[in-house]
Design a protein around this motif. Structure first.
Motif, PDB file in Angstrom:
ATOM      1  N   SER A   2       0.951  -1.172   0.000  1.00  0.00           N
ATOM      2  CA  SER A   2       0.054  -0.094   0.099  1.00  0.00           C
ATOM      3  C   SER A   2       0.867   1.449   0.179  1.00  0.00           C
ATOM      4  O   SER A   2       1.831   1.424   0.692  1.00  0.00           O
ATOM      5  N   PRO A   3       0.403   2.197  -0.941  1.00  0.00           N
ATOM      6  CA  PRO A   3       1.433   3.577  -0.799  1.00  0.00           C
ATOM      7  C   PRO A   3       1.238   4.202   0.540  1.00  0.00           C
ATOM      8  O   PRO A   3       2.428   4.862   0.914  1.00  0.00           O
ATOM      9  N   ALA A   4       0.416   3.944   1.358  1.00  0.00           N
ATOM     10  CA  ALA A   4       0.243   4.703   2.705  1.00  0.00           C
ATOM     11  C   ALA A   4       0.902   3.662   3.835  1.00  0.00           C
ATOM     12  O   ALA A   4       0.837   4.023   5.056  1.00  0.00           O
ATOM     13  N   ALA A   5       1.337   2.529   3.425  1.00  0.00           N
ATOM     14  CA  ALA A   5       2.068   1.552   4.393  1.00  0.00           C
ATOM     15  C   ALA A   5       3.265   2.058   4.973  1.00  0.00           C
ATOM     16  O   ALA A   5       4.229   2.467   4.338  1.00  0.00           O
ATOM     17  N   ALA A   6       3.584   1.981   6.418  1.00  0.00           N
ATOM     18  CA  ALA A   6       4.814   2.259   6.753  1.00  0.00           C
ATOM     19  C   ALA A   6       5.803   1.482   6.347  1.00  0.00           C
ATOM     20  O   ALA A   6       7.076   1.771   6.179  1.00  0.00           O
ATOM     21  N   ALA A   7       5.475   0.007   6.035  1.00  0.00           N
ATOM     22  CA  ALA A   7       6.624  -0.671   5.347  1.00  0.00           C
ATOM     23  C   ALA A   7       7.129  -0.184   4.304  1.00  0.00           C
ATOM     24  O   ALA A   7       8.409  -0.332   3.791  1.00  0.00           O
ATOM     25  N   LEU A   8       6.355   0.573   3.534  1.00  0.00           N
ATOM     26  CA  LEU A   8       6.879   1.193   2.227  1.00  0.00           C
ATOM     27  C   LEU A   8       8.187   2.184   2.410  1.00  0.00           C
ATOM     28  O   LEU A   8       9.082   2.154   1.666  1.00  0.00           O
ATOM     29  N   ARG A   9       7.715   2.834   3.291  1.00  0.00           N
ATOM     30  CA  ARG A   9       8.933   3.881   3.700  1.00  0.00           C
ATOM     31  C   ARG A   9      10.285   3.082   4.186  1.00  0.00           C
ATOM     32  O   ARG A   9      11.133   3.707   3.662  1.00  0.00           O
ATOM     33  N   ASP A  10      10.042   2.003   5.017  1.00  0.00           N
ATOM     34  CA  ASP A  10      11.146   1.401   5.383  1.00  0.00           C
ATOM     35  C   ASP A  10      12.075   0.673   4.033  1.00  0.00           C
ATOM     36  O   ASP A  10      13.330   0.768   4.041  1.00  0.00           O
ATOM     37  N   VAL A  11      11.010   0.256   3.316  1.00  0.00           N
ATOM     38  CA  VAL A  11      11.683  -0.558   2.218  1.00  0.00           C
ATOM     39  C   VAL A  11      12.370   0.441   1.265  1.00  0.00           C
ATOM     40  O   VAL A  11      13.516   0.407   1.030  1.00  0.00           O
ATOM     41  N   LEU A  12      11.845   1.689   0.907  1.00  0.00           N
ATOM     42  CA  LEU A  12      12.425   2.815   0.231  1.00  0.00           C
ATOM     43  C   LEU A  12      13.546   3.238   1.016  1.00  0.00           C
ATOM     44  O   LEU A  12      14.621   3.597   0.072  1.00  0.00           O
ATOM     45  N   THR A  13      13.460   3.505   2.151  1.00  0.00           N
ATOM     46  CA  THR A  13      15.021   4.153   2.879  1.00  0.00           C
ATOM     47  C   THR A  13      16.073   2.926   2.615  1.00  0.00           C
ATOM     48  O   THR A  13      17.154   3.569   2.359  1.00  0.00           O
ATOM     49  N   THR A  14      15.667   1.489   3.031  1.00  0.00           N
ATOM     50  CA  THR A  14      16.723   0.665   2.689  1.00  0.00           C
ATOM     51  C   THR A  14      17.320   0.907   1.279  1.00  0.00           C
ATOM     52  O   THR A  14      18.606   0.479   1.126  1.00  0.00           O
ATOM     53  N   LEU A  15      16.230   0.598   0.301  1.00  0.00           N
ATOM     54  CA  LEU A  15      16.768   0.644  -1.201  1.00  0.00           C
ATOM     55  C   LEU A  15      17.447   1.886  -1.612  1.00  0.00           C
ATOM     56  O   LEU A  15      18.610   1.959  -2.355  1.00  0.00           O
ATOM     57  N   ALA A  16      17.189   2.916  -1.045  1.00  0.00           N
ATOM     58  CA  ALA A  16      18.117   4.395  -1.160  1.00  0.00           C
ATOM     59  C   ALA A  16      19.489   4.330  -0.671  1.00  0.00           C
ATOM     60  O   ALA A  16      20.269   4.913  -1.308  1.00  0.00           O
ATOM     61  N   ARG A  17      19.555   3.688   0.616  1.00  0.00           N
ATOM     62  CA  ARG A  17      20.777   3.472   1.030  1.00  0.00           C
ATOM     63  C   ARG A  17      21.690   2.292   0.532  1.00  0.00           C
ATOM     64  O   ARG A  17      22.821   2.548  -0.064  1.00  0.00           O
ATOM     65  N   ARG A  18      21.013   1.429   0.069  1.00  0.00           N
ATOM     66  CA  ARG A  18      21.810   0.134  -0.461  1.00  0.00           C
ATOM     67  C   ARG A  18      21.999   0.301  -1.831  1.00  0.00           C
ATOM     68  O   ARG A  18      23.124  -0.304  -2.455  1.00  0.00           O
ATOM     69  N   ALA A  19      20.996   0.700  -2.635  1.00  0.00           N
ATOM     70  CA  ALA A  19      21.142   0.438  -3.956  1.00  0.00           C
ATOM     71  C   ALA A  19      20.331   1.582  -4.709  1.00  0.00           C
ATOM     72  O   ALA A  19      19.280   1.394  -5.420  1.00  0.00           O
ATOM     73  N   PRO A  20      20.716   2.775  -4.660  1.00  0.00           N
ATOM     74  CA  PRO A  20      20.195   4.159  -5.137  1.00  0.00           C
ATOM     75  C   PRO A  20      20.333   4.151  -6.449  1.00  0.00           C
ATOM     76  O   PRO A  20      19.490   4.987  -7.232  1.00  0.00           O
ATOM     77  N   THR A  38      11.978  -4.651   5.840  1.00  0.00           N
ATOM     78  CA  THR A  38      13.483  -4.127   5.740  1.00  0.00           C
ATOM     79  C   THR A  38      14.259  -5.194   5.182  1.00  0.00           C
ATOM     80  O   THR A  38      15.058  -4.873   4.210  1.00  0.00           O
ATOM     81  N   ALA A  39      14.110  -6.373   5.878  1.00  0.00           N
ATOM     82  CA  ALA A  39      15.124  -7.404   5.392  1.00  0.00           C
ATOM     83  C   ALA A  39      14.655  -7.861   3.943  1.00  0.00           C
ATOM     84  O   ALA A  39      15.612  -8.203   3.035  1.00  0.00           O
ATOM     85  N   ALA A  40      13.479  -7.891   3.462  1.00  0.00           N
ATOM     86  CA  ALA A  40      13.240  -8.025   2.204  1.00  0.00           C
ATOM     87  C   ALA A  40      13.783  -7.381   1.366  1.00  0.00           C
ATOM     88  O   ALA A  40      14.462  -7.607   0.269  1.00  0.00           O
ATOM     89  N   ALA A  41      13.760  -6.075   1.445  1.00  0.00           N
ATOM     90  CA  ALA A  41      14.416  -4.824   0.741  1.00  0.00           C
ATOM     91  C   ALA A  41      15.924  -5.251   0.778  1.00  0.00           C
ATOM     92  O   ALA A  41      16.493  -5.121  -0.556  1.00  0.00           O
ATOM     93  N   ALA A  42      16.478  -5.713   1.472  1.00  0.00           N
ATOM     94  CA  ALA A  42      18.044  -5.941   1.633  1.00  0.00           C
ATOM     95  C   ALA A  42      18.439  -7.056   0.882  1.00  0.00           C
ATOM     96  O   ALA A  42      19.262  -7.205   0.000  1.00  0.00           O
ATOM     97  N   ALA A  43      17.486  -7.977   1.006  1.00  0.00           N
ATOM     98  CA  ALA A  43      17.575  -9.278   0.241  1.00  0.00           C
ATOM     99  C   ALA A  43      17.494  -8.899  -1.383  1.00  0.00           C
ATOM    100  O   ALA A  43      18.092  -9.883  -2.049  1.00  0.00           O
ATOM    101  N   ALA A  44      16.684  -8.402  -1.738  1.00  0.00           N
ATOM    102  CA  ALA A  44      16.347  -8.049  -3.266  1.00  0.00           C
ATOM    103  C   ALA A  44      17.260  -7.075  -3.881  1.00  0.00           C
ATOM    104  O   ALA A  44      17.190  -6.740  -5.176  1.00  0.00           O
ATOM    105  N   SER A  45      18.114  -6.538  -2.985  1.00  0.00           N
ATOM    106  CA  SER A  45      18.795  -5.307  -3.534  1.00  0.00           C
ATOM    107  C   SER A  45      20.422  -5.637  -3.566  1.00  0.00           C
ATOM    108  O   SER A  45      20.751  -6.250  -2.427  1.00  0.00           O
TER     109      SER A  45
END
Length: 405
Positions: free
Chosen positions: A150-168, A260-267
């Protein structure tokens, strides 16, 4: 354990021994079991332990849920709340109070959901939907990463933050879908289908934050599990907290404990990649330096062998001198050999020299035609002859011919 009385006079035991034996009886009789009731007198201790009573219309029992298990609760216990607890029966020896030590707690009515969860899980597992051989490896360097949430999900912010840090450097594509409520499962499955139809990304992250079993139920629906299993794009499931498991987790190619761990695993990790590139650069620099050093050594050796024109001419001159000396030596040897052969032949010819024969008193007689006359045959009186002596000669004429006797 029952008390044994070997004699008519019963033994005297301490209160502590009594409570210990009572605890062992309770724990030996009752294994882990589910108990339903209403919460009362709930208290949260500074240690993080929860203490409360569990009652129904006829009875109550004291309960303790220690911090090591309470931290996994997805709701706050309150008085009057109907719950089901998974607990072991024991006795608190210092006070002699019988109690339940709670390992897990859920809101009342969730038993049916758990049962539905287990039935669906078993059925899909029997179909082979969760088989390990169906799991695909995630791409090491994805062109783009898709997110279903969901665009309103807090999980989305966590995922985007992780992806921006790991794989911008990797594009992120959101496939929006509600993650809770009626129809959420079908919407999640549709978003996964859209991602596959567009084929814009190399890996999909299906995620949402923590919540109760009801909150996460959309990810326990069969339609979502089948959409994940049918996906041509590898799927990482990151639903809820570390202790939360959903049907989507079993169907996914990889289950991550958190979004967050899912974002790390995918990137890919940019820092790790940069370090790897730096190591390769250092290794390449060392190899290039060694190559240059080796080439320089070869060049030095070649330079030492390289001659100036004067040195080359001098060496050729020396070589020519050596050849000339060898040729002269050869010529002298050949000359001596020829001279020896000549002397031998001259000595052999000397024995045939007519002048030497003449020197011994012989003469050579020729007729008027110059032919040597070896006999008197054919001579006639008055015929002129020429006689050669060892020294000088004479012209004579035949007076009388003699024949051999």
């Amino acid at each position: 354990m029952p008390l044994a009385f070997p004699s008519e006079k019963p033994p005297v035991i301490t209160v502590a021994e009594l409570n210990r034996r009572a605890r062992e009886l309770l724990e030996g009789e009752f294994r882990m079991l589910w108990v339903a009731g209403e919460i009362s007198n709930v208290k949260l201790a500074p240690s993080g332990h929860w203490y409360f009573g569990l009652k129904d219309a006829a009875a109550s029992v004291d309960c303790a849920m220690f911090q090591s298990r309470a931290r996994f609760l997805d709701f706050k216990p309150v008085n009057g709340q109907q719950v089901e607890v998974r607990a072991r029966v024991t006795l608190y020896e210092p006070r002699g109070s019988y109690q339940l030590v709670v390992d897990e707690m859920r809101k009342a009515g969730l038993g049916a959901l758990y049962e539905a969860f287990e039935k669906l899980k078993a059925r899909l597992d029997a179909e082979g939907l969760f088989a390990a051989e169906r799991k695909r490896p995630l791409p090491e360097y994805p062109r783009a990463i898709g997110i279903v949430t969901s665009p309103a999900a807090a999980a989305l912010r966590d995922v985007l933050t992780t992806l921006a840090r790991r794989a911008p450097m990797v594009p992120v594509i959101l496939y929006p879908a509600p993650v809770q409520g009626e129809g959420a499962g079908a919407r999640i499955a549709a978003a996964i289908a859209v991602a596959n139809a567009r084929a814009e990304c190399d890996v999909l992250v299906v995620c949402r934050g923590g919540g109760s079993l009801e909150d996460l139920w959309a990810f326990n629906e069969e339609v979502v599990a089948r959409a994940i299993a049918a996906s041509a794009i590898p799927v990482v499931s990151g639903v809820g907290h570390e202790t939360d498991f959903t049907i989507a987790d079993f169907a996914a190619d990889l289950r991550a404990p958190t979004p967050t761990a899912a974002a790390a695993a995918a990137s890919p990790d940019r820092d790790s990649l940069c370090e790897m590139v730096a190591q390769m650069q250092r290794r390449l620099s060392r190899d290039l330096e060694r190559l240059l050093e080796t080439s320089a050594q070869r060049l030095d050796r070649a330079a030492r062998r390289l001659l100036t024109p004067d040195e080359r001419i001098a060496r050729h001159r020396e070589a020519l001198d050596r050849l000339a000396r060898r040729m002269r030596q050869c010529a002298h040897a050949q000359l001596r050999l020829h001279r020896a052969h000549f002397d031998a032949r001259r000595a052999a010819l000397g024995h045939l020299d007519p002048t030497r024969v003449l020197a011994r008193g012989y003469a050579i007689v020729r007729d008027a035609d110059g032919a040597i006359r070896r006999s008197s045959e054919g001579l006639v009186a008055g015929q002129p002859l020429d006689i050669a002596f060892s020294e000088g000669g004479a012209e004579v004429s035949v007076i009388r011919k003699r024949t051999a006797s």
